[in-house]
Design an enzyme around this catalytic site. Structure first.
Site, PDB file in Angstrom:
ATOM      1  N   TYR A 130      41.093  35.798  37.926  1.00 37.89           N
ATOM      2  CA  TYR A 130      41.303  34.703  36.977  1.00 37.89           C
ATOM      3  C   TYR A 130      40.076  33.793  36.920  1.00 37.89           C
ATOM      4  O   TYR A 130      39.350  33.768  35.948  1.00 37.89           O
ATOM      5  CB  TYR A 130      42.542  33.892  37.384  1.00 37.89           C
ATOM      6  CG  TYR A 130      43.823  34.322  36.701  1.00 37.89           C
ATOM      7  CD1 TYR A 130      44.090  35.659  36.432  1.00 37.89           C
ATOM      8  CD2 TYR A 130      44.784  33.386  36.332  1.00 37.89           C
ATOM      9  CE1 TYR A 130      45.277  36.046  35.821  1.00 37.89           C
ATOM     10  CE2 TYR A 130      45.970  33.761  35.713  1.00 37.89           C
ATOM     11  CZ  TYR A 130      46.216  35.084  35.463  1.00 37.89           C
ATOM     12  OH  TYR A 130      47.381  35.446  34.853  1.00 37.89           O
ATOM     13  N   GLU A 246      53.469  32.549  39.683  1.00 38.35           N
ATOM     14  CA  GLU A 246      52.616  32.249  40.829  1.00 38.35           C
ATOM     15  C   GLU A 246      53.055  30.949  41.484  1.00 38.35           C
ATOM     16  O   GLU A 246      53.085  30.814  42.694  1.00 38.35           O
ATOM     17  CB  GLU A 246      51.151  32.140  40.377  1.00 38.35           C
ATOM     18  CG  GLU A 246      50.215  31.736  41.509  1.00 38.35           C
ATOM     19  CD  GLU A 246      48.749  31.690  41.098  1.00 38.35           C
ATOM     20  OE1 GLU A 246      48.458  31.929  39.911  1.00 38.35           O
ATOM     21  OE2 GLU A 246      47.923  31.438  41.980  1.00 38.35           O
ATOM     22  N   ASN A 384      46.696  20.492  41.740  1.00 38.08           N
ATOM     23  CA  ASN A 384      47.860  19.617  41.613  1.00 38.08           C
ATOM     24  C   ASN A 384      47.645  18.552  40.541  1.00 38.08           C
ATOM     25  O   ASN A 384      48.605  18.050  39.969  1.00 38.08           O
ATOM     26  CB  ASN A 384      48.201  19.007  42.978  1.00 38.08           C
ATOM     27  CG  ASN A 384      48.802  20.058  43.902  1.00 38.08           C
ATOM     28  OD1 ASN A 384      48.712  21.264  43.628  1.00 38.08           O
ATOM     29  ND2 ASN A 384      49.419  19.620  44.975  1.00 38.08           N
TER      30      ASN A 384
END
Lengths: 398, 369
Positions: A130, A246, A384
């Site tokens: 990715y 994920e 996050n």
């Protein structure tokens, strides 16, 4: 236990325990206990996956038609809890938890036939292509280029932070197949063998000294077009679908097991005679606080599992779980370091520490490695900060 | 996010919400500069019971908590907490069982109970009972003070805890008009009336003793646990309202040429508020719905309830303070319903043990072995 068990659930738990007692060898338990990363290193992790596959339990969350177990959310939760409590090696999610749901949702029957059994049985080991050196949080800007040439795509470019690429024989990868229009609209999702010529894997040592991460280079790699999942340029939609998986899943069982390990460490660090020490009470209270946080996360995860069973869309639940669980995990690793005190400063190998060649504790080494490795938890799978963007966007959509 | 309601509960809560919308004036509710809140409650409570027959429903603790959740967003939960949930818990523990007539009066709202346990200086882990039941030639007499009694102005009866020289703890069921009793009302932080009760040698007829000794201790634990879950459920409803108001405000309010919703620093604060609320509500329903399970040990129940109050305490603080901050100056005025919600949120934070006290209680249990 936050939730009382029905008699059926109790006997299910006993069945899992019984199985673990005979199937989980001391070597596997040690590997599980020493793993201070996200998941156990390839040999032990995959060995354990194969043992579970023999029992038919390697991919419980899959649909039954593909080899799933059809367990209830509570059973899945109990299974994970028992595994964690028994120090079973944490298994790599890239195959069973990440590419498999994509294959089921977007793959052709032929592609499902080709790859799903290998994932279930632990014959193939997958890695995820990715991120790129220039594309981290802004994943849609990725540039690794795939140009159609007859029955192949010709791949040029590089992927980075590729966990266990040095063990994997398969990769799922986001590539650029179109440069016009919005960046998101020119991405495709490819699956291919890591043995193709033109692929180079360069190790990247982690902050703890472990080798988990790699950079992967592609030089005119010829990928067969039957590795394309979905349509050409449908990759972004698929990537988002995968990211949900994920980030999804349950974290509380492992956190609870880690909590018990910390409690044990605290009681050892402060023998009975030393428990009048205010530091002991402070650390104890911090552990209690962490316990309460695990309770809350567990309740939220159980709610998510029930919603999933009702086929409700996952929405922002995976983002919520990811933020809460990774920050809680990081907090636990930090507490563990505090509990071990200055002992964490020596860095022998865990084997050396366990052999008592030196008067150093294995747990102290583990605590520090874990603390260092887990700094990545709030970065991988979408930082996050990005998760909080996603949560707020959903709230403000109104 | 109402997957904690089954179909019947959904219907009940919808009907209740419609009723509240028609009867509660949010512009006036719980204003600090108006008549105390309990006055409206006193007027509305009998009508609410008449219109909706809430106490006729057979749903046990589970339904009581759903109703408190629905009432929470309208700052209307206190009468239900004492005269509904706490009264029901007490009636269920009465020895001998209450008569059909008593139960009917309770259901109709003619028998209204106020829970008089707290005394000055009580903390979660330290609740000595200075209210004493002592023997005299005329029979049993009650002497002592109860503090911060909610719903006393509405009550026909008081549920009073006392220490008896014979049996230790006991619970009394007293007529609110008993001679020797006096009441002084003071405004509470959240705008309701709280009462100080004085018992100066109140004569206690035998029938007034609800239970004593071990049974009384057990009822005490049950009342504490049920009421704690009750305020947690109420808090979830209250915080959802505060969250919705805040989201609306951020979408509408323009500064620097764009809606506040466009600023990432505010978005992230919102996300954290949402996370706190989502966890608090998930844990509240998880603990509430397993509380009555026969396999739950007393310790597991206590741990669960305390964990709930910890998570809810965290959410009350995060969303309470966050909502006020994100509303800017308007947030600290009586102009908005929000400020009154914040006072109730703060009230619940301190009520029945704050977050840290509950953590201490969990700590003692987790490390008991």
């Amino acid at each position: 236990m936050l939730f009382p068990l029905t008699p059926e659930e109790q006997s299910f738990r006993d069945e899992v325990r019984g199985f673990l007692q005979q199937a989980l060898t001391p070597e596997l338990r040690i590997a599980g206990r020493r793993n201070s990363g996200i998941f156990t290193d390839y040999p032990a992790g995959n060995d354990w996956h194969r043992v579970l596959a023999d029992k038919g339990w390697s991919v419980p969350q899959w649909p039954v038609a593909h080899g799933g177990t059809g367990w209830t959310p509570m059973q899945r939760y109990l299974f994970e809890s028992e595994l964690a409590a028994a120090d079973a090696p944490a298994r790599a999610p890239m195959g069973p938890g990440m590419v498999a749901p994509v294959l089921m949702a977007y793959g052709t029957p032929e592609q499902q036939q080709r790859w799903l059994p290998g994932i279930r049985l632990g014959l193939d080991y997958w890695c995820q292509g990715y991120s790129e050196p220039g594309s981290g949080s802004d994943l849609a800007s990725l540039g690794c280029q795939a140009v159609r040439d007859g029955m192949h795509y010709v791949l040029n470019g590089s992927k980075i932070w590729t966990t266990h690429a040095h063990h994997a024989n398969m990769m799922f990868c986001l590539v650029r197949t179109q440069r016009e229009g919005k960046p998101q609209s020119g991405i495709s999702f490819l699956c291919f063998s890591m043995q193709l010529s033109g692929i180079t894997v360069r190790p990247i040592p982690s902050i703890s000294g472990d080798h988990e991460l790699n950079q992967v280079f592609f030089d005119d790699v010829r990928v067969p077009v039957d590795g394309l999942i979905g349509e050409e340029n449908q990759g972004w939609e698929i990537a988002k679908y995968l990211l949900q998986h994920e980030r999804g899943g349950t974290w509380a069982p492992r956190l609870r097991a880690r909590w018990r390990r910390l409690q044990e460490a605290l009681l050892q660090a402060f023998p009975l005679a030393q428990r009048q020490d205010p530091e002991y009470s402070d650390l104890r209270l911090k552990l209690t606080e962490a316990w309460a946080r695990i309770d809350a996360l567990q309740a939220l995860e159980m709610q998510a599992l029930r919603a999933q069973m009702r086929d409700e869309p996952m929405g922002i639940r995976p983002s919520m779980g990811k933020v809460l669980a990774t920050e809680l995990k990081q907090h636990l690793t930090e507490l563990h370091v505090q509990i071990m005190g200055e002992d964490v400063l020596s860095r022998p190998s865990m084997q050396e520490a366990a052999d008592h060649v030196l008067p150093l504790s294995e747990d102290a080494v583990f605590a520090m490695s874990s603390y260092l490795n887990d700094r990545a938890a709030s970065i991988y799978g979408g930082t996050n900060e990005v998760q909080r963007n996603i949560i707020a966007a959903q709230l403000l959509k109104g | 996010m109402t997957d904690f309601l089954n179909d019947t509960e959904q219907e009940i809560c919808h009907a209740l919400t419609r009723w509240l919308r028609d009867h509660v004036d949010l512009a006036q509710q719980a204003r600090i500069d108006q008549e105390p809140h309990s006055a409206t409650a006193r007027a509305l409570w009998p009508q609410m019971l008449r219109d909706l027959e809430l106490l006729h429903l057979e749903g046990g603790l589970r339904l009581h908590l759903r109703i408190l959740w629905a009432l929470g967003g309208w700052l209307s939960a206190e009468p239900y907490l004492s005269a509904g949930l706490v009264a029901h818990t007490a009636l269920a523990a009465a020895i001998p069982e209450p008569s059909a007539q008593t139960l009917a009066a309770w259901r109709a709202g003619d028998l209204r109970l106020a829970w008089a346990h707290a005394e000055t200086g009580h903390r979660l882990l330290h609740q000595p009972l200075c209210t004493q039941l002592h023997k005299s030639p005329q029979g049993w007499l009650l002497r002592g003070r109860k503090s911060r009694v909610s719903g006393a102005t509405l009550a026909t009866h008081y549920l009073v805890s006392a220490h008896s020289e014979d049996t230790g703890m006991c619970w009394l069921w007293l007529d609110a008009q008993s001679p020797g009793m006096s009441r002084r009302d003071t405004p509470g932080l959240d705008g309701q009336l709280l009462s100080e009760l004085a018992f100066d040698d109140v004569a206690i007829p035998t029938g007034a003793v609800l239970c004593q000794g071990a049974a009384a201790e057990a009822l005490h634990d049950r009342l504490q646990a049920h009421a704690t879950l009750g305020v947690c459920a109420e808090a979830i409803g209250l915080l959802q309202r505060m969250m919705d108001d805040t989201l609306m405000h951020l979408r509408q309010r323009q500064q620097f040429g764009q809606p506040l919703a466009g600023f990432q620093v505010l978005q992230h604060r919102l996300a954290d508020m949402h996370l706190a609320l989502a966890q608090a509500q998930a844990l509240t329903w998880a603990v509430a719905d397993t509380f009555e399970h026969p396999d739950m040990t007393a310790d597991a129940r206590t741990l669960g309830v305390s964990s709930c109050k910890v998570a809810v305490g965290q959410a009350l603080r995060s969303i309470g303070q966050g909502a006020v901050q994100l509303h800017g100056a308007m947030g600290v005025t009586e102009e908005l319903f929000l400020a009154r919600c914040f006072r109730r949120a703060t009230h619940i934070q301190m009520l029945l043990g704050d977050r840290d006290q509950h953590l201490r209680r969990m700590d003692a249990l987790l490390f008991a072995a």
